[in-house]
Design a protein around this motif. Structure first.
Motif, short mmCIF file in Angstrom:
data_model
loop_
_atom_site.label_atom_id
_atom_site.label_comp_id
_atom_site.label_asym_id
_atom_site.label_seq_id
_atom_site.Cartn_x
_atom_site.Cartn_y
_atom_site.Cartn_z
N MET A 1 0.84 -1.20 0.00
CA MET A 1 0.00 0.00 0.00
C MET A 1 0.88 1.25 0.00
SD MET A 1 -3.21 -1.06 2.43
CE MET A 1 -2.37 -2.18 3.52
N GLY A 2 0.51 2.20 -0.86
CA GLY A 2 1.31 3.40 -1.02
C GLY A 2 2.25 3.33 -2.21
N MET A 3 2.37 2.13 -2.79
CA MET A 3 3.19 1.97 -4.00
C MET A 3 2.46 2.60 -5.18
SD MET A 3 4.40 -1.64 -5.75
CE MET A 3 5.36 -2.27 -4.38
N ASP A 4 3.23 3.05 -6.18
CA ASP A 4 2.61 3.58 -7.40
C ASP A 4 1.60 2.58 -7.94
OD1 ASP A 4 4.10 5.92 -7.37
OD2 ASP A 4 5.68 5.12 -8.67
N GLY A 5 0.38 3.02 -8.19
CA GLY A 5 -0.65 2.16 -8.76
C GLY A 5 -1.41 1.32 -7.75
N LYS A 6 -1.04 1.42 -6.47
CA LYS A 6 -1.74 0.66 -5.41
C LYS A 6 -2.50 1.66 -4.52
CE LYS A 6 0.37 -3.45 -6.07
NZ LYS A 6 -0.26 -4.74 -6.24
N PRO A 7 -3.51 1.16 -3.77
CA PRO A 7 -4.22 2.06 -2.88
C PRO A 7 -3.31 2.58 -1.76
CG PRO A 7 -4.97 -0.21 -2.57
CD PRO A 7 -4.05 -0.21 -3.74
N PRO A 8 -3.62 3.75 -1.19
CA PRO A 8 -2.77 4.29 -0.13
C PRO A 8 -2.92 3.49 1.17
CG PRO A 8 -4.70 5.69 -0.45
CD PRO A 8 -4.74 4.65 -1.53
N LEU A 9 -1.92 3.63 2.04
CA LEU A 9 -1.96 3.02 3.36
C LEU A 9 -2.83 3.91 4.25
CD1 LEU A 9 -0.80 0.84 5.31
CD2 LEU A 9 1.06 2.43 5.79
N ARG A 10 -3.93 3.35 4.76
CA ARG A 10 -4.87 4.18 5.50
C ARG A 10 -4.81 3.98 7.02
NH1 ARG A 10 -7.50 6.83 1.68
NH2 ARG A 10 -8.22 5.78 -0.21
N VAL A 11 -3.65 3.60 7.52
CA VAL A 11 -3.48 3.45 8.97
C VAL A 11 -3.25 4.83 9.58
CG1 VAL A 11 -1.99 2.49 10.78
CG2 VAL A 11 -2.57 1.11 8.77
N PRO A 12 -4.05 5.24 10.59
CA PRO A 12 -3.84 6.56 11.20
C PRO A 12 -2.51 6.61 11.95
CG PRO A 12 -5.62 5.37 12.33
CD PRO A 12 -5.21 4.53 11.17
N LEU A 13 -1.78 7.71 11.76
CA LEU A 13 -0.43 7.83 12.33
C LEU A 13 -0.37 8.79 13.51
CD1 LEU A 13 1.70 7.89 9.02
CD2 LEU A 13 0.87 5.92 10.32
N ASP A 14 -1.53 9.14 14.08
CA ASP A 14 -1.56 10.11 15.19
C ASP A 14 -0.70 9.70 16.37
OD1 ASP A 14 -3.69 10.07 13.47
OD2 ASP A 14 -5.15 10.86 14.88
N ALA A 15 -0.54 8.39 16.61
CA ALA A 15 0.18 7.91 17.79
C ALA A 15 1.70 7.91 17.60
CB ALA A 15 -0.30 6.50 18.16
#
Length: 283
Positions: free
Chosen positions: A204-218
């Motif tokens: 996830m996050g690679m060109d052509g793939k969906p983004p990584l949707r893990v929240p990074l607030d922590a």
């Protein structure tokens, strides 16, 4: 009088990378750079091999002058059953990425992905101390297994892992032991709390793939954050981590460092991983 005896032909070592498809691989550019840089008379080529032809191709390669090969998707697991000698780390990870064709005819299989992962961090974040606190790993695929093995070997005391399919993370815990703690995918953001090392081992996050949707607030400032994805070099995950004050390491170095042990075995020279190599591989 001139010597009339024919001279034995000089053996030029050949290595390559086996995969299906293989046109996207950067390994030929990487090894080609080293061969040219060190003035070594050898070759490294991409070898497209369909899964059903893998065994036949592997048997033929040593007879064709090959000294070894890298292995990529989808063959990294299959080659273990075809190798005569499998290193402990390749067996533990359940995959091989480096083959050595020995002079006695035996195929030796190893996995240098974990070595490449750690060497990349050590090069770009020399102050990293793995046992200072928990590590958090997003993903539980083949690449993740190499990361797990290398982090535990480096002394990480607690390794948190979340994967979209929880059973794959549970499998890693069953095989690697009690230092691995499994989190639900919905709780992936929570496992980052207090972690001093955070790794994205998904595509996830690679060109052509969906983004990584893990929240990074922590994520805490100063946390070491690295991504195995290197297309793009700066993924949205790394950019956000950087904006939160984290120390970031991109994924390209893992590819470069994992290649070095194989190159040394095949061509007899320990290569250097530096900025020239990064530029050559990025083209």
């Amino acid at each position: 009088m001139p010597d009339s005896q024919p001279h034995a032909p000089r053996h030029v070592p050949i290595a390559g990378v086996l995969g299906w498809p293989i046109a996207h691989s950067r390994s030929p550019r990487l090894h080609g750079h080293w061969l040219q840089r060190y003035g070594i008379d050898g070759h490294y080529i991409p070898i497209p091999v369909m899964p059903e032809h893998l065994a036949e191709v592997l048997r033929a390669m040593p007879r064709m002058g090959f000294v070894g090969a890298n292995v990529t998707i989808p063959h990294k697991e299959s080659v273990l059953a075809l190798a005569d000698v499998v290193t402990d780390r390749a067996a533990l990870i359940g995959a091989a990425n480096t083959l050595i064709f020995r002079s006695d005819g035996k195929i030796h299989a190893d996995n240098t992905d974990g070595y490449g992962f750690i060497a990349n961090i050590r090069q770009h974040a020399p102050g990293w101390i793995p046992d200072l606190g928990p590590a958090a790993l997003i993903g539980a695929g083949g690449a993740a297994r190499a990361v797990v093995a290398s982090l535990l070997e480096s002394g990480v005391t607690e390794l948190r892992i979340a994967n979209r399919t929880r059973i794959r993370a549970e499998q890693i815990r069953a095989e690697f032991g009690a230092r691995v703690v499994v989190y639900d995918w919905a709780q992936a953001g929570n496992m980052l709390e207090g972690a001093i090392t955070v790794v994205n081992a998904t595509s996830m996050g690679m060109d052509g793939k969906p983004p990584l949707r893990v929240p990074l607030d922590a994520l805490a400032p100063g946390t070491l954050v690295t991504d195995l994805v290197y297309t793009p070099l700066m993924t949205p995950f790394l950019l956000e981590a950087q904006a939160r004050g984290c120390e970031i390491v991109d994924g390209l170095g893992m590819l470069l460092h994992q290649a070095a042990p194989g190159f040394e075995r095949w061509f007899g020279h320990r290569p250097e991983v530096d900025d020239d190599l990064r530029r050559a591989v990025l083209g």
